[in-house]
Scaffold this motif. Structure first.
Motif, PDB file in Angstrom:
ATOM      1  N   MET A   1      87.193  20.527  80.662  1.00 22.48           N
ATOM      2  CA  MET A   1      87.825  21.730  80.999  1.00 22.48           C
ATOM      3  C   MET A   1      87.321  22.893  80.160  1.00 22.48           C
ATOM      4  SD  MET A   1      88.942  23.101  83.530  1.00 22.48           S
ATOM      5  CE  MET A   1      89.312  24.684  83.929  1.00 22.48           C
ATOM      6  N   ASP A   2      87.395  22.474  78.712  1.00 25.33           N
ATOM      7  CA  ASP A   2      86.980  23.368  77.735  1.00 25.33           C
ATOM      8  C   ASP A   2      86.682  22.684  76.663  1.00 25.33           C
ATOM      9  OD1 ASP A   2      86.571  26.028  76.597  1.00 25.33           O
ATOM     10  OD2 ASP A   2      88.693  26.524  76.580  1.00 25.33           O
ATOM     11  N   LEU A   3      85.559  23.318  75.831  1.00 20.23           N
ATOM     12  CA  LEU A   3      85.110  23.008  74.666  1.00 20.23           C
ATOM     13  C   LEU A   3      85.329  23.949  73.319  1.00 20.23           C
ATOM     14  CD1 LEU A   3      81.838  21.602  75.638  1.00 20.23           C
ATOM     15  CD2 LEU A   3      83.788  20.404  75.459  1.00 20.23           C
ATOM     16  N   ALA A   4      85.482  23.514  72.356  1.00 20.62           N
ATOM     17  CA  ALA A   4      85.403  24.506  71.026  1.00 20.62           C
ATOM     18  C   ALA A   4      85.054  23.621  69.807  1.00 20.62           C
ATOM     19  CB  ALA A   4      86.902  24.915  70.664  1.00 20.62           C
ATOM     20  N   ILE A  12      85.752  19.873  69.984  1.00 24.24           N
ATOM     21  CA  ILE A  12      87.021  19.529  70.693  1.00 24.24           C
ATOM     22  C   ILE A  12      86.919  19.790  72.291  1.00 24.24           C
ATOM     23  CG2 ILE A  12      89.411  19.697  70.572  1.00 24.24           C
ATOM     24  CD1 ILE A  12      88.371  18.756  67.950  1.00 24.24           C
ATOM     25  N   ALA A  13      87.117  18.575  72.824  1.00 24.86           N
ATOM     26  CA  ALA A  13      87.065  18.549  74.411  1.00 24.86           C
ATOM     27  C   ALA A  13      88.458  18.635  74.904  1.00 24.86           C
ATOM     28  CB  ALA A  13      86.159  17.631  74.852  1.00 24.86           C
ATOM     29  N   LEU A  14      88.866  19.501  75.729  1.00 29.13           N
ATOM     30  CA  LEU A  14      90.191  19.346  76.717  1.00 29.13           C
ATOM     31  C   LEU A  14      89.711  18.964  78.139  1.00 29.13           C
ATOM     32  CD1 LEU A  14      92.910  20.143  77.198  1.00 29.13           C
ATOM     33  CD2 LEU A  14      92.256  22.296  77.776  1.00 29.13           C
ATOM     34  N   THR A  15      90.290  17.656  78.473  1.00 28.75           N
ATOM     35  CA  THR A  15      89.884  17.364  79.947  1.00 28.75           C
ATOM     36  C   THR A  15      90.858  18.012  80.759  1.00 28.75           C
ATOM     37  OG1 THR A  15      91.204  15.300  79.559  1.00 28.75           O
ATOM     38  CG2 THR A  15      89.115  15.042  78.948  1.00 28.75           C
ATOM     39  N   LYS A  29      93.838  15.361  78.222  1.00 33.04           N
ATOM     40  CA  LYS A  29      93.706  14.715  77.183  1.00 33.04           C
ATOM     41  C   LYS A  29      92.928  15.661  76.179  1.00 33.04           C
ATOM     42  CE  LYS A  29      93.465  10.403  78.891  1.00 33.04           C
ATOM     43  NZ  LYS A  29      92.918   9.081  79.053  1.00 33.04           N
ATOM     44  N   VAL A  30      93.056  15.624  74.872  1.00 39.70           N
ATOM     45  CA  VAL A  30      92.323  16.348  73.827  1.00 39.70           C
ATOM     46  C   VAL A  30      91.625  15.204  72.962  1.00 39.70           C
ATOM     47  CG1 VAL A  30      92.466  17.759  71.799  1.00 39.70           C
ATOM     48  CG2 VAL A  30      94.129  17.983  73.612  1.00 39.70           C
ATOM     49  N   LEU A  31      90.031  15.469  73.080  1.00 40.18           N
ATOM     50  CA  LEU A  31      89.084  14.512  72.755  1.00 40.18           C
ATOM     51  C   LEU A  31      88.097  15.118  71.471  1.00 40.18           C
ATOM     52  CD1 LEU A  31      88.233  13.060  76.188  1.00 40.18           C
ATOM     53  CD2 LEU A  31      89.918  12.220  74.427  1.00 40.18           C
ATOM     54  N   PRO A  32      88.406  14.734  70.349  1.00 38.49           N
ATOM     55  CA  PRO A  32      87.513  15.086  69.321  1.00 38.49           C
ATOM     56  C   PRO A  32      86.172  14.210  69.323  1.00 38.49           C
ATOM     57  CG  PRO A  32      89.538  14.749  68.129  1.00 38.49           C
ATOM     58  CD  PRO A  32      89.505  14.358  69.499  1.00 38.49           C
ATOM     59  N   ILE A  33      85.162  14.967  69.307  1.00 42.02           N
ATOM     60  CA  ILE A  33      83.565  14.220  69.237  1.00 42.02           C
ATOM     61  C   ILE A  33      83.022  14.404  67.996  1.00 42.02           C
ATOM     62  CG2 ILE A  33      81.532  13.763  70.741  1.00 42.02           C
ATOM     63  CD1 ILE A  33      83.010  15.284  72.996  1.00 42.02           C
ATOM     64  N   ASN A  34      83.022  13.500  67.036  1.00 42.76           N
ATOM     65  CA  ASN A  34      82.327  13.765  65.859  1.00 42.76           C
ATOM     66  C   ASN A  34      80.942  13.862  65.584  1.00 42.76           C
ATOM     67  OD1 ASN A  34      81.239  11.113  65.610  1.00 42.76           O
ATOM     68  ND2 ASN A  34      83.002  10.337  64.423  1.00 42.76           N
TER      69      ASN A  34
END
Length: 80
Positions: A1-4, A12-15, A29-34
């Motif tokens: 839904m959003d990225l930062a 950081i992705a918010l699903t 969910k909050v998902l960090p992507i390295n």
């Protein structure tokens, strides 16, 4: 839904709620992507319902607009 972008370089992705049409809605969910594209999940204790936006400050704190359904919305802060 959003990225930062986080100060660490992670994305950081918010699903959005996976069970959007279900009642009650399922947790977001909050998902960090390295930088090597590894995805993890930041535990939130299923507190995120209908998360609709996020931002990350210089200290790595994540701010999330939560509970966008109805009139009881809130701004949450996670330390990442």
């Amino acid at each position: 839904m959003d990225l930062a972008a986080a100060p660490s370089g992670d994305l950081i992705a918010l699903t959005y709620t996976p069970g959007y049409l279900e009642d009650p809605p399922q947790p977001s969910k909050v998902l960090p992507i390295n930088t090597t594209k590894e995805v993890t999940e930041i535990p939130t204790g299923d507190r995120l319902i209908m998360g609709t936006g996020l931002d990350v400050n210089r200290e790595g704190q994540i701010f999330i607009v939560n509970n966008a359904r109805g009139t009881s919305g809130e701004l949450l802060r996670l330390t990442y």
